[in-house]
Design an enzyme around this catalytic site. Structure first.
Site, mmCIF file in Angstrom:
data_model
loop_
_atom_site.group_PDB
_atom_site.id
_atom_site.type_symbol
_atom_site.label_atom_id
_atom_site.label_comp_id
_atom_site.label_asym_id
_atom_site.label_seq_id
_atom_site.Cartn_x
_atom_site.Cartn_y
_atom_site.Cartn_z
ATOM 1 N N GLY A 198 6.246 -6.446 -0.181
ATOM 2 C CA GLY A 198 5.638 -6.330 1.003
ATOM 3 C C GLY A 198 6.449 -6.856 2.350
ATOM 4 O O GLY A 198 7.766 -6.690 2.119
ATOM 5 N N GLU B 271 11.797 -2.730 11.443
ATOM 6 C CA GLU B 271 11.501 -1.675 10.484
ATOM 7 C C GLU B 271 10.463 -0.838 11.218
ATOM 8 O O GLU B 271 9.588 -1.198 11.856
ATOM 9 C CB GLU B 271 10.946 -2.156 9.337
ATOM 10 C CG GLU B 271 11.351 -1.208 8.154
ATOM 11 C CD GLU B 271 10.524 -2.206 7.026
ATOM 12 O OE1 GLU B 271 9.871 -3.165 6.982
ATOM 13 O OE2 GLU B 271 11.030 -1.656 5.817
ATOM 14 N N TRP C 227 0.840 -1.035 0.073
ATOM 15 C CA TRP C 227 -0.076 -0.115 -0.080
ATOM 16 C C TRP C 227 0.808 1.500 0.098
ATOM 17 O O TRP C 227 0.426 2.206 0.003
ATOM 18 C CB TRP C 227 -0.893 0.139 1.184
ATOM 19 C CG TRP C 227 -0.229 -0.141 2.429
ATOM 20 C CD1 TRP C 227 0.136 -1.623 2.958
ATOM 21 C CD2 TRP C 227 0.633 0.552 3.225
ATOM 22 N NE1 TRP C 227 0.767 -1.586 4.194
ATOM 23 C CE2 TRP C 227 1.310 -0.389 4.526
ATOM 24 C CE3 TRP C 227 0.881 1.869 3.226
ATOM 25 C CZ2 TRP C 227 1.956 0.274 5.303
ATOM 26 C CZ3 TRP C 227 1.615 2.671 4.247
ATOM 27 C CH2 TRP C 227 2.480 1.650 5.214
ATOM 28 N N GLU D 227 10.700 -8.125 -2.911
ATOM 29 C CA GLU D 227 11.214 -6.873 -2.476
ATOM 30 C C GLU D 227 10.553 -6.592 -1.024
ATOM 31 O O GLU D 227 9.358 -6.581 -0.691
ATOM 32 C CB GLU D 227 10.609 -5.472 -3.330
ATOM 33 C CG GLU D 227 11.135 -5.695 -4.819
ATOM 34 C CD GLU D 227 12.851 -5.202 -4.863
ATOM 35 O OE1 GLU D 227 13.221 -4.980 -3.921
ATOM 36 O OE2 GLU D 227 13.035 -5.558 -5.914
ATOM 37 N N LEU D 228 11.355 -7.193 -0.073
ATOM 38 C CA LEU D 228 10.883 -7.179 1.423
ATOM 39 C C LEU D 228 11.345 -6.048 2.271
ATOM 40 O O LEU D 228 11.675 -5.021 1.802
ATOM 41 C CB LEU D 228 11.209 -8.429 2.034
ATOM 42 C CG LEU D 228 10.779 -9.818 1.030
ATOM 43 C CD1 LEU D 228 11.188 -10.991 1.551
ATOM 44 C CD2 LEU D 228 9.263 -9.649 0.516
ATOM 45 N N CYS E 203 10.311 1.117 2.538
ATOM 46 C CA CYS E 203 11.091 0.106 2.850
ATOM 47 C C CYS E 203 12.665 0.672 2.731
ATOM 48 O O CYS E 203 13.410 -0.192 3.262
ATOM 49 C CB CYS E 203 11.010 -1.244 2.133
ATOM 50 S SG CYS E 203 10.873 -0.727 0.188
ATOM 51 N N LYS F 151 -2.552 -8.418 -7.754
ATOM 52 C CA LYS F 151 -3.495 -8.277 -6.373
ATOM 53 C C LYS F 151 -2.777 -7.123 -5.728
ATOM 54 O O LYS F 151 -1.763 -7.180 -5.194
ATOM 55 C CB LYS F 151 -3.438 -9.604 -5.665
ATOM 56 C CG LYS F 151 -4.364 -9.385 -4.458
ATOM 57 C CD LYS F 151 -4.218 -10.214 -3.084
ATOM 58 C CE LYS F 151 -3.300 -9.223 -2.415
ATOM 59 N NZ LYS F 151 -3.959 -7.896 -1.811
ATOM 60 N N PRO F 152 -3.536 -6.052 -5.742
ATOM 61 C CA PRO F 152 -3.061 -4.691 -5.126
ATOM 62 C C PRO F 152 -3.279 -4.922 -3.657
ATOM 63 O O PRO F 152 -4.191 -5.714 -3.265
ATOM 64 C CB PRO F 152 -3.670 -3.667 -5.705
ATOM 65 C CG PRO F 152 -4.991 -4.094 -6.297
ATOM 66 C CD PRO F 152 -4.586 -5.766 -6.556
ATOM 67 N N ALA F 153 -2.608 -4.184 -2.901
ATOM 68 C CA ALA F 153 -2.921 -4.149 -1.383
ATOM 69 C C ALA F 153 -4.566 -3.692 -1.037
ATOM 70 O O ALA F 153 -4.858 -2.830 -1.865
ATOM 71 C CB ALA F 153 -2.095 -3.151 -0.707
#
Ligand code: ADP
Length: 484
Positions: A233, A386, A156, A255-256, A289, A180-182
């Site tokens: 995410g 984070e 998001w 991509e975390l 991130c 699938k978007p947030a």
């Protein structure tokens, strides 16, 4: 809400070129984080609709793959033009669903556009190799081919840019996509799909399912038709998806989460470092991130650095992102506020000092004060998790080696930043930082040309850049024999 083009406000999913609802008509609500007002809803879809979207993407694949890169690039260029023409509406949609200030939302649409443009161009440059032969009656080559149907799951915090960063290279390479978007920010993605439809992206080439992330994610990762999954995410969800994709050995890009160190050496330009930190830390209210998560300042300049930093932080304007001049919007939801409060309370409990902020904002709701904490130690949770909020966590160091050890003491390895003047130090530190991306004397590293991605638990694969195309292609080796 008044858009210039109201038809960009889509509250249905997009499968096989059709706007559609969930099988039983179920919906999930979407709220504006600035005031918790309802924005609308999107279909609450699950396995069955996801299977339908995968089938649509599979059916559209042969014709899309057969087009030349130049033909696919031309369609992407038209998409780019239409996104640019509708930038005001896209920015408004994003501010409403995500909360980021309008100027920042416009900046994100430009960033999103840069990927569409870049991969429209790259579509024409998919090369293979002719290899030296090992026998005189054989010729050898390696060709690149689209991997096939791809699944994309986005977060998001960048509702537009994460979509174009995944969908543009996939389409350029000749793949078809189920996105699938947030669930918190689906409307930017749906508006992008509408613009894609107008640009001439054929039915079934770009599909969107909305709804239950667990059910949709299970179906996307379990499907053997889907040959690639690209995800942005949390590390926890990335780990789960990796496990689920193991069953059919799906190709993955992840991509975390990050835990970016931001080091300021005593030979740095202090004002430049403060400006870099303000950008890296407070963009999207600290919810990226690549946000500076741990700030290490050399002891002999720490007092001066934090004084200058505090002046800037105190001047930040917090509010509804639709208001002129607002620089920091709300956090995304109550869980985000809870996390920031938990991390700040734990740090204070273990001896951190609050230099500014440190509490909920007077505006209430999901607004948090821009905050600076000092005296952060490795014993505090904030040093390892984070933050994803507007909190600067300062600590000091004396030697270069100490700074490097502290910076590398993390399971994450996405972005790192440092400020220094001495050229030998710049080389030494740059090479020793265990991160996928390093900003030297800058807090702003993201663009379409640089390979975006992390090492360690921050993920696998790279996005954007010429390397980003590789993620959506397979290399096929051909050995051709004849009477030569
Ligand atoms: P964040 O903390 O940034 O919300 P998440 O990893 O929970 O991170 O969410 C990122 C994206 O992953 C969102 O689109 C979300 O809906 C999706 N997601 C969450 N859980 C799952 C899951 N089990 N399977 C597939 N996607 C998921």
């Amino acid at each position: 809400m008044q858009l210039q083009d109201q038809s960009l406000w889509r509250q249905q999913a997009y499968i096989g070129g059709e706007w559609c609802d969930a099988a039983g008509g179920a919906v999930i609500a979407v709220n504006n984080p600035a005031d918790n007002s309802p924005l609308g809803s999107v279909p609450d879809m699950g396995e069955a609709e996801t299977r339908r979207a995968i089938a649509a993407a599979d059916a559209a694949l042969p014709a899309w793959r057969r087009k030349t890169g130049k033909e696919r690039g031309a369609i992407l260029r038209r998409w780019h033009e239409l996104i640019l023409q509708n930038i005001d509406d896209l920015a408004l949609i994003m501010t409403l669903e995500n909360g980021k200030p309008l100027a920042e939302a416009r900046g994100e649409v430009h960033y999103a556009l840069s990927f569409v443009e870049w991969f429209a161009e790259e579509a024409k440059r998919i090369y293979g190799d002719v290899l030296p032969n090992t026998r005189s009656d054989q010729r050898l080559m390696a060709i690149r081919q689209p991997i096939g149907v791809c699944a994309a799951i986005t977060a998001w915090n960048f509702p537009c840019a994460l979509v174009t960063r995944k969908v543009s290279p996939a389409l350029a390479a000749g793949c078809t996509v189920v996105l699938k978007p947030a669930e918190l920010t689906p409307y930017s993605a749906l508006a992008l799909a509408e613009l894609g439809r107008r640009a001439g992206i054929p039915d079934g080439v770009f599909n969107i399912v909305t709804g239950n992330p667990v059910a949709i994610g299970r179906e996307l990762s379990g499907s053997s038709i889907v040959r690639k999954l690209t995800f942005t995410g949390s590390t926890a969800t990335g780990r789960l998806l990796m496990e689920q994709c193991a069953s059919n050995i799906k190709k993955l890009s992840l991509e975390l989460g990050g835990n970016a160190p931001f080091i300021v050496f005593d030979d740095a330009d202090i004002d430049q470092a403060v400006d870099g930190l303000m950008f890296s830390k407070f963009r999207n209210a600290g919810q990226t991130c690549v946000c500076a998560n741990r700030v290490f300042v050399q002891e002999n300049i720490a007092a001066e650095f934090s004084a200058r930093l505090q002046r800037k932080v105190n001047a930040l304007r917090v509010g509804n992102g639709l208001q002129d001049g607002v620089e920091q919007g709300p956090l995304i939801n109550a869980a985000a506020i809870d996390k920031v409060q938990r991390l700040v309370a734990d740090a204070i409990d273990k001896g951190a000092q609050v230099l500014t902020g440190g509490a909920l904002h007077a505006l209430g709701g999901l607004f948090y004060q821009p905050t600076v904490l000092s005296g952060i130690t490795p014993a505090m949770t904030i040093a390892h998790e984070e933050i994803f909020g507007p909190v600067v966590a300062l600590s000091t160091f004396t030697t270069e080696q100490q700074a490097l050890d502290m910076a590398n003491d993390s399971a994450a390895g996405l972005a790192a930043y440092f400020y220094a003047g001495n050229i030998d130090r710049v080389w030494r530190v740059m090479e020793q930082l265990e991160y996928g991306m390093v900003g030297v004397n800058t807090g702003m590293i993201s663009n379409e040309v640089g390979p975006f991605g992390g090492i360690k638990e921050s993920g696998v694969g790279r996005e954007g850049s010429r390397y980003g195309m590789e993620e959506f292609m397979e290399l096929k080796y051909v050995c051709m024999a004849g009477k030569l």
